[in-house]
Design a protein around this motif. Structure first.
Motif, mmCIF file in Angstrom:
data_model
loop_
_atom_site.group_PDB
_atom_site.id
_atom_site.type_symbol
_atom_site.label_atom_id
_atom_site.label_comp_id
_atom_site.label_asym_id
_atom_site.label_seq_id
_atom_site.Cartn_x
_atom_site.Cartn_y
_atom_site.Cartn_z
ATOM 1 N N ASN A 182 0.807 -1.220 0.000
ATOM 2 C CA ASN A 182 0.000 0.000 0.000
ATOM 3 C C ASN A 182 0.844 1.276 0.000
ATOM 4 O OD1 ASN A 182 -2.466 -1.450 0.072
ATOM 5 N ND2 ASN A 182 -2.195 -1.745 2.290
ATOM 6 N N GLU A 183 2.083 1.166 -0.463
ATOM 7 C CA GLU A 183 2.959 2.330 -0.539
ATOM 8 C C GLU A 183 3.491 2.494 -1.966
ATOM 9 O OE1 GLU A 183 5.030 2.553 3.888
ATOM 10 O OE2 GLU A 183 6.184 1.835 2.163
ATOM 11 N N THR A 184 3.775 3.743 -2.309
ATOM 12 C CA THR A 184 4.472 4.023 -3.562
ATOM 13 C C THR A 184 5.950 4.179 -3.243
ATOM 14 O OG1 THR A 184 2.533 5.237 -4.336
ATOM 15 C CG2 THR A 184 4.569 5.537 -5.569
ATOM 16 N N ARG A 185 6.772 3.341 -3.852
ATOM 17 C CA ARG A 185 8.192 3.333 -3.534
ATOM 18 C C ARG A 185 9.049 3.673 -4.751
ATOM 19 N NH1 ARG A 185 9.532 -1.900 0.359
ATOM 20 N NH2 ARG A 185 8.390 -1.192 2.209
ATOM 21 N N TRP A 186 10.255 4.150 -4.427
ATOM 22 C CA TRP A 186 11.265 4.402 -5.464
ATOM 23 C C TRP A 186 12.603 3.883 -4.946
ATOM 24 C CZ3 TRP A 186 14.947 8.873 -5.557
ATOM 25 C CH2 TRP A 186 15.698 8.907 -6.735
ATOM 26 N N GLU A 187 13.270 3.091 -5.769
ATOM 27 C CA GLU A 187 14.584 2.566 -5.408
ATOM 28 C C GLU A 187 15.626 3.185 -6.328
ATOM 29 O OE1 GLU A 187 14.740 -1.666 -5.214
ATOM 30 O OE2 GLU A 187 12.982 -1.828 -3.904
ATOM 31 N N VAL A 188 16.784 3.540 -5.759
ATOM 32 C CA VAL A 188 17.771 4.264 -6.553
ATOM 33 C C VAL A 188 19.194 3.826 -6.214
ATOM 34 C CG1 VAL A 188 17.810 6.180 -4.883
ATOM 35 C CG2 VAL A 188 18.594 6.553 -7.225
ATOM 36 N N LEU A 189 20.000 3.704 -7.257
ATOM 37 C CA LEU A 189 21.449 3.563 -7.145
ATOM 38 C C LEU A 189 22.044 4.931 -7.480
ATOM 39 C CD1 LEU A 189 21.805 0.168 -9.002
ATOM 40 C CD2 LEU A 189 22.426 0.563 -6.622
ATOM 41 N N MET A 190 22.831 5.497 -6.582
ATOM 42 C CA MET A 190 23.243 6.884 -6.718
ATOM 43 C C MET A 190 24.167 7.134 -7.913
ATOM 44 S SD MET A 190 21.622 8.569 -4.466
ATOM 45 C CE MET A 190 22.522 10.113 -4.472
ATOM 46 N N THR A 191 25.143 6.271 -8.124
ATOM 47 C CA THR A 191 26.123 6.537 -9.186
ATOM 48 C C THR A 191 25.482 6.553 -10.573
ATOM 49 O OG1 THR A 191 27.899 5.616 -7.826
ATOM 50 C CG2 THR A 191 28.319 5.798 -10.180
ATOM 51 N N PRO A 192 24.648 5.566 -10.927
ATOM 52 C CA PRO A 192 23.976 5.660 -12.230
ATOM 53 C C PRO A 192 23.075 6.889 -12.359
ATOM 54 C CG PRO A 192 23.844 3.418 -11.373
ATOM 55 C CD PRO A 192 24.377 4.274 -10.278
ATOM 56 N N LEU A 193 22.391 7.283 -11.266
ATOM 57 C CA LEU A 193 21.529 8.467 -11.335
ATOM 58 C C LEU A 193 22.364 9.731 -11.540
ATOM 59 C CD1 LEU A 193 18.689 9.642 -11.194
ATOM 60 C CD2 LEU A 193 18.957 9.839 -8.712
ATOM 61 N N ASP A 235 19.102 2.721 -2.201
ATOM 62 C CA ASP A 235 18.290 3.472 -1.244
ATOM 63 C C ASP A 235 16.817 3.357 -1.647
ATOM 64 O OD1 ASP A 235 20.474 4.546 0.297
ATOM 65 O OD2 ASP A 235 20.884 5.874 -1.381
ATOM 66 N N VAL A 236 15.978 3.095 -0.663
ATOM 67 C CA VAL A 236 14.538 2.924 -0.904
ATOM 68 C C VAL A 236 13.783 4.071 -0.221
ATOM 69 C CG1 VAL A 236 12.537 1.423 -0.628
ATOM 70 C CG2 VAL A 236 14.804 0.427 -1.000
ATOM 71 N N TYR A 237 12.942 4.739 -0.996
ATOM 72 C CA TYR A 237 12.156 5.868 -0.489
ATOM 73 C C TYR A 237 10.669 5.592 -0.680
ATOM 74 C CZ TYR A 237 16.495 8.614 -0.718
ATOM 75 O OH TYR A 237 17.774 9.087 -0.561
ATOM 76 N N ARG A 238 9.867 6.110 0.232
ATOM 77 C CA ARG A 238 8.424 6.196 0.016
ATOM 78 C C ARG A 238 8.155 7.534 -0.666
ATOM 79 N NH1 ARG A 238 6.714 5.626 4.984
ATOM 80 N NH2 ARG A 238 6.228 7.796 5.428
ATOM 81 N N VAL A 239 7.261 7.548 -1.643
ATOM 82 C CA VAL A 239 7.041 8.734 -2.464
ATOM 83 C C VAL A 239 5.623 9.250 -2.275
ATOM 84 C CG1 VAL A 239 7.082 9.669 -4.812
ATOM 85 C CG2 VAL A 239 8.659 7.814 -4.186
ATOM 86 N N ASP A 240 5.509 10.540 -2.023
ATOM 87 C CA ASP A 240 4.211 11.215 -2.017
ATOM 88 C C ASP A 240 3.985 11.753 -3.432
ATOM 89 O OD1 ASP A 240 2.174 13.225 -1.871
ATOM 90 O OD2 ASP A 240 2.470 13.326 0.305
ATOM 91 N N ILE A 241 3.141 11.062 -4.199
ATOM 92 C CA ILE A 241 2.981 11.395 -5.628
ATOM 93 C C ILE A 241 2.403 12.789 -5.817
ATOM 94 C CG2 ILE A 241 1.832 10.721 -7.771
ATOM 95 C CD1 ILE A 241 1.934 7.846 -6.838
ATOM 96 N N ASP A 242 1.473 13.178 -4.966
ATOM 97 C CA ASP A 242 0.888 14.511 -5.104
ATOM 98 C C ASP A 242 1.962 15.591 -4.958
ATOM 99 O OD1 ASP A 242 -1.620 13.463 -5.505
ATOM 100 O OD2 ASP A 242 -2.185 13.572 -3.385
#
Length: 667
Positions: A382-393, A506-513
């Motif tokens: 029930n969450e919107t998540r975003w996962e990121v690798l810093m160097t490629p970003l 790194d895993v973040y929860r995202v507030d889409i609004d």
């Protein structure tokens, strides 16, 4: 807790009869159950403020330190006093780290030192969350404040880690913080104003001498100062150390190569471009006195506790008043007279200013990051998540790693992102016993699960790669990944296999609004513009302080809100009548002699071919000013012919010149 409770420990363990000024109120606040901050000059005994209470508090003291060498030195000192202290760091073998973790679990370790990055490691957090902790110590705590001189985004997460680990008390330590930074960092940990202890900034044994020297004369002037130092210390029968600070790695080599053949002692260059083994050897030789003089970038010095550094010389301008204060603070820690010599003049301002511009993300780059978040959302629990690798970003967005981390922290502060956890995306293991022998170690249910882990892993000749997605599909357990890693770590602890991990995610929860709110990219760009302005003003404030005809020691003290110094020092270059006018920088030729299109065309073609876009004006400006950026690295810009050709010109002058010449592409 009264002094009678800690006095015997102070005498028996540390060999001191009394505490230095400022230490007692900090120690007593901690022993009374309150958090505190200690703002003491370099070399004034900040470390004892946690070392003494750590022996009297019931549980572990966890120390977050910014530098490996600093941790190792502190641990060695504590162990020499018979104190059970350890660090967990990247230099250790798996067996060493496991033994330390075992000792921490059993309560045999009283003080554990880690880097702030260690707390992002899910395996470490899982371990430390099971250990009762009495006190969190944050060394170089000014790194918490985004408006401090050495902001490190990971430090901003320390209050959350502190809450998650249920640590009841915090001690913040720093030598260089203005009132605004102190209020910022203490506010994040709710430290009461009465428990912020400041002892004053002025150190009377340091002689501050500003001798602005044209760059072509500096090597000879540095040689004269070092010969004077050598002769004086030889006459007194004393060993000595000296540090010469430069801005660029190549300058470190140039100056060291000039000085070494002409001095009767060893001189070596030190910078971040050397291998870790080379840096460690040079630092050891400096500490032992085998190499009395180091020519170094700011990569050197933090955590170097050498008492007899008699001379700190600034060949180039420091980055700020705070940096200058930290660097001169390494001199004269034994209390004996020491010289802090400034040879730099205003000609170095341009280089420092360009570094600041290089860390400001382009608005289009910020938008690329926001779009990456939108394009890579996932939906779990029930969450919107975003996962990121810093160097490629970083490579994709064309934002350097440090400002990219700062950008994500700003998205957290705005509620767009909420940091959930970090994990290693890739795990691989190598069996030390046969698969059958390994499975035989477990009962039937665990045996069945471990068999699933092995069967769904990808096997190579020696190493087996764990596949979390395949395991989830095969087992149907939502918690299968965590359970598998726990099992593999258990097997590693028993010595049945070797486990390696990489690709920190790194895993973040995202507030889409909030992510989609109009103008978000522009708001973030404005924030970075304000930060850029603040950094430029910081450099100019430093120049103003060094150029003013007022007591340097007193001006520095007042900058750090130290009102205890009510009279001039009497021995800085201003007080002794040796204030010198600053050389005027040579006028630069008009940019009209250059052809903008000709200089930029090779880069424009490379960017178009590699990324399918027109190079924005800020990227062209960085290219001509010689400022590195991920996209410039990607297209090997230094091989294109014009990288850095205008490095002596102000960034804004280059940018406006390009715009006027038709390079009007939006940044």
């Amino acid at each position: 807790m009264s002094s009678s409770s800690w006095q015997p420990v102070l005498q028996q363990t540390f060999g001191f009869d009394q505490l230095r000024p400022g230490q007692q109120p900090v120690v007593e606040a901690l022993l009374a159950g309150r958090s505190a901050a200690a703002i003491f000059p370099t070399g004034s005994g900040k470390s004892l403020c946690y070392q003494l209470p750590a022996l009297l508090l019931p549980h572990l003291t966890l120390v977050v330190s910014p530098l490996l060498a600093l941790m190792q030195d502190q641990v060695a000192f504590l162990q020499s006093k018979g104190i059970a202290a350890a660090s967990i760091d990247s230099s250790q073998s798996r067996e060493q780290a496991q033994q330390i973790q075992s000792d921490v679990r059993s309560g045999n370790i009283k003080i554990l030192m880690v880097s702030v990055e260690r707390l992002k490691n899910e395996r470490f957090r899982q371990f430390i969350s099971q250990v009762p902790i009495s006190l969190l110590v944050v060394d170089e705590a000014h790194c918490i404040s985004e408006w401090g001189h050495n902001f490190r985004p990971d430090y901003l997460k320390l209050p959350d880690y502190c809450a998650d680990l249920a640590i009841p008390q915090v001690l913040l330590l720093t030598a260089t913080a203005t009132r605004a930074v102190i209020e910022d960092m203490c506010g994040r940990f709710r430290i009461a104003a009465d428990d912020v202890v400041t002892t004053g900034f002025y150190r009377p044994n340091l002689r501050l001498l500003v001798q602005p020297t044209p760059v072509e004369e500096r090597k000879q002037k540095a040689l004269q100062w070092l010969m004077h130092l050598h002769n004086k210390q030889t006459q007194q029968g004393r060993d000595f150390g000296a540090i010469i600070y430069v801005t660029l790695q190549q300058t470190a080599h140039d100056v060291a190569d000039y000085l070494a053949p002409q001095l009767p002692f060893t001189v070596q260059a030190y910078h971040a471009g050397l291998s870790s083994d080379e840096r460690e050897l040079i630092q050891q030789q400096f500490m032992s006195g085998e190499t009395p003089c180091i020519v170094a970038t700011i990569a050197f010095g933090m955590g170097v506790d050498k008492s007899n550094i008699r001379q700190v010389m600034h060949y180039d301008l420091p980055k700020s008043i705070e940096n200058y204060s930290q660097e001169i603070g390494r001199a004269g820690r034994d209390g004996l007279p020491s010289d802090c010599v400034m040879l730099a003049d205003a000609s170095g301002f341009q280089l420092l200013e360009n570094f600041v511009y290089g860390d400001t993300p382009e608005p289009a780059a910020i938008e690329r990051v926001l779009q990456q978040i939108r394009d890579n959302l996932s939906y779990q629990a029930n969450e919107t998540r975003w996962e990121v690798l810093m160097t490629p970003l970083s490579a994709l967005s064309n934002i350097r790693l440090l400002p990219l981390k700062t950008l994500l922290v700003n998205l957290e502060l705005r509620g767009v992102l909420t940091a959930q956890f970090s994990y290693f995306a890739d795990y691989k293991y190598k069996l030390h016993i046969s698969e059958a022998q390994l499975l035989a170690k477990f009962d039937a249910p665990r045996q069945q699960f471990l068999q699933q882990v092995i069967n769904t892993s990808k096997k190579a000749r020696s190493w087996i790669t764990f596949d979390a997605d395949a395991l989830l599909q095969h087992s149907g357990e939502a918690d299968s990944r965590r359970r598998a890693i726990t099992a593999l770590e258990y097997c590693q602890e028993k010595g049945w296999l070797e486990l390696q991990s990489k690709q920190m995610t790194d895993v973040y929860r995202v507030d889409i609004d909030k992510l989609n709110q109009p103008g978000l990219a522009q708001q973030l760009a404005q924030h970075f513009a304000e930060k850029e302005h603040s950094e430029i003003q910081r450099i100019r404030a430093m120049l103003q302080l060094l150029q003013d005809q007022q007591c340097l020691s007193r001006a520095l003290a007042h900058y750090f809100d130290d009102t205890q110094m009510q009279q001039d020092c009497g021995h800085c270059s201003v007080c002794i009548g040796k204030h010198l006018p600053w050389p005027q920088p040579q006028a630069l030729p008009d940019l009209s002699q250059y052809q903008a299109q000709q200089l930029c065309q090779p880069l424009q073609q490379a960017i178009q071919q590699q990324f399918g876009v027109v190079a924005p004006v800020d990227l062209l400006t960085r290219y001509l000013a010689g400022i590195s950026a991920p996209w410039l690295t990607r297209v090997k810009a230094r091989q294109l012919g014009s990288m850095g050709i205008l490095e002596h010109y102000p960034y804004q002058q280059i940018k406006h010149w390009l715009i006027a010449r038709g390079e009007k592409h939006s940044s």
